[in-house]
Design an enzyme around this catalytic site. Structure first.
Site, PDB file in Angstrom:
ATOM      1  N   LYS A  33       0.848  -1.201   0.000  1.00  0.00           N
ATOM      2  CA  LYS A  33       0.000   0.000   0.000  1.00  0.00           C
ATOM      3  C   LYS A  33       0.879   1.244   0.000  1.00  0.00           C
ATOM      4  O   LYS A  33       1.772   1.371   0.857  1.00  0.00           O
ATOM      5  CB  LYS A  33      -0.834   0.035   1.274  1.00  0.00           C
ATOM      6  CG  LYS A  33      -2.271  -0.383   1.123  1.00  0.00           C
ATOM      7  CD  LYS A  33      -2.955  -0.131   2.459  1.00  0.00           C
ATOM      8  CE  LYS A  33      -4.415  -0.419   2.434  1.00  0.00           C
ATOM      9  NZ  LYS A  33      -5.048  -0.102   3.709  1.00  0.00           N
TER      10      LYS A  33
HETATM   11  C1  E4P Z   1      -8.615   0.328   3.788  1.00  0.00           C
HETATM   12  O1  E4P Z   1      -7.655  -0.179   3.245  1.00  0.00           O
HETATM   13  C2  E4P Z   1      -8.532   1.057   5.055  1.00  0.00           C
HETATM   14  O2  E4P Z   1      -7.736   0.330   5.949  1.00  0.00           O
HETATM   15  C3  E4P Z   1      -9.879   1.225   5.716  1.00  0.00           C
HETATM   16  O3  E4P Z   1     -10.949   0.878   4.889  1.00  0.00           O
HETATM   17  C4  E4P Z   1     -10.046   2.531   6.438  1.00  0.00           C
HETATM   18  O4  E4P Z   1     -11.313   2.518   7.032  1.00  0.00           O
HETATM   19  P1  E4P Z   1     -11.743   3.535   8.194  1.00  0.00           P
HETATM   20  O5  E4P Z   1     -12.036   4.846   7.562  1.00  0.00           O
HETATM   21  O6  E4P Z   1     -12.957   2.922   8.794  1.00  0.00           O
HETATM   22  O7  E4P Z   1     -10.584   3.611   9.149  1.00  0.00           O
END
Ligand code: E4P
Length: 222
Positions: free
Chosen positions: A85
């Site tokens: 990522k």
């Molecule tokens: C995705 O890769 C993220 O880790 C995640 O969806 C973030 O979600 P949140 O906004 O609930 O923290």
């Protein structure tokens, strides 16, 4: 649409895996920190081993494109199913493009607009992660942004997969599927709500009650 779990908790992974619907995993620094692992790399290996599908591991060495790239190379060796990522920043795109050139799958995270999603597709990312819930949190329309991204990707014929992220409830998942997202990633809590319906519980109770009654009648008639 594939269903990914957004967690770094091994018990949650095992539970959703048991249902036969776990297509992959997304993690982020906050989720990993929540589990307080003693050895981060060993823990990431455990996460990857638990999932039969791609596992997104996030870069955190954000000083420059070089540091992101170097960390990305390291994360990619954690397991064969690791996806790196990178954040939607100029350095993140730069590092992401280099990782992709090395044959490493990349997920461009913290994406909030169709304009940003075009950039992710142009570097050849495997996934782009629009964060719906966080857009809703600031009074914007996360689902509208997702629909726009899906439409643009279809018109342009981009190969990058749209990974709807930051999903907060069942309707987010349903609407993401309708919009044409390739993947929906959600926390354990949202997965648990997907399976639940009060009429299922009421129906089961009635079926079991009637079945017990029949058993009783058969016993008494015997
Ligand atoms: C995705 O890769 C993220 O880790 C995640 O969806 C973030 O979600 P949140 O906004 O609930 O923290």
């Amino acid at each position: 649409m594939k269903l990914f779990l957004d967690t770094a908790n091994l018990e949650e992974i095992r539970e959703i895996k048991r249902w036969g619907v776990l297509g992959g995993l997304t993690s982020n620094p906050t989720l990993v920190a929540k589990e307080s692992p003693h050895d981060i790399e060993t823990y990431m290996k455990e996460l990857c081993a638990e999932v039969d599908g791609p596992v997104s591991l996030e870069t955190t060495e954000l000083e420059s494109a070089d540091t992101i790239y170097q960390q990305g190379l390291k994360l990619a060796t954690v397991a064969p199913n690791a996806v790196v990522k990178v954040a939607m920043t100029p350095d993140g795109l730069d590092a992401g493009k280099r990782l992709i050139a090395d044959g490493i799958p990349v997920n461009v995270t913290l994406t909030f607009s169709p304009a940003q999603a075009i950039l992710a597709a142009e570097i050849g990312a495997t996934y782009v992660s629009p964060f719906l819930g966080r857009l809703d949190d600031v009074g914007a329309d996360g689902m509208y942004a997702l629909r726009e991204i899906c439409d643009i990707y279809a018109v342009q014929g981009y190969d990058t997969l749209v990974l709807a992220a930051s999903l907060r409830h069942s309707m987010h998942v349903v609407e993401a599927a309708k919009a044409g997202a390739d993947v929906a990633t959600m926390p354990f809590d949202v997965f648990s709500k997907l399976v639940k319906h009060p009429l299922t519980d009421i129906g089961l109770e009635k079926f079991l009650g009637d079945w017990k009654k029949l058993q009783q009648e058969l016993k008494e008639g015997a």
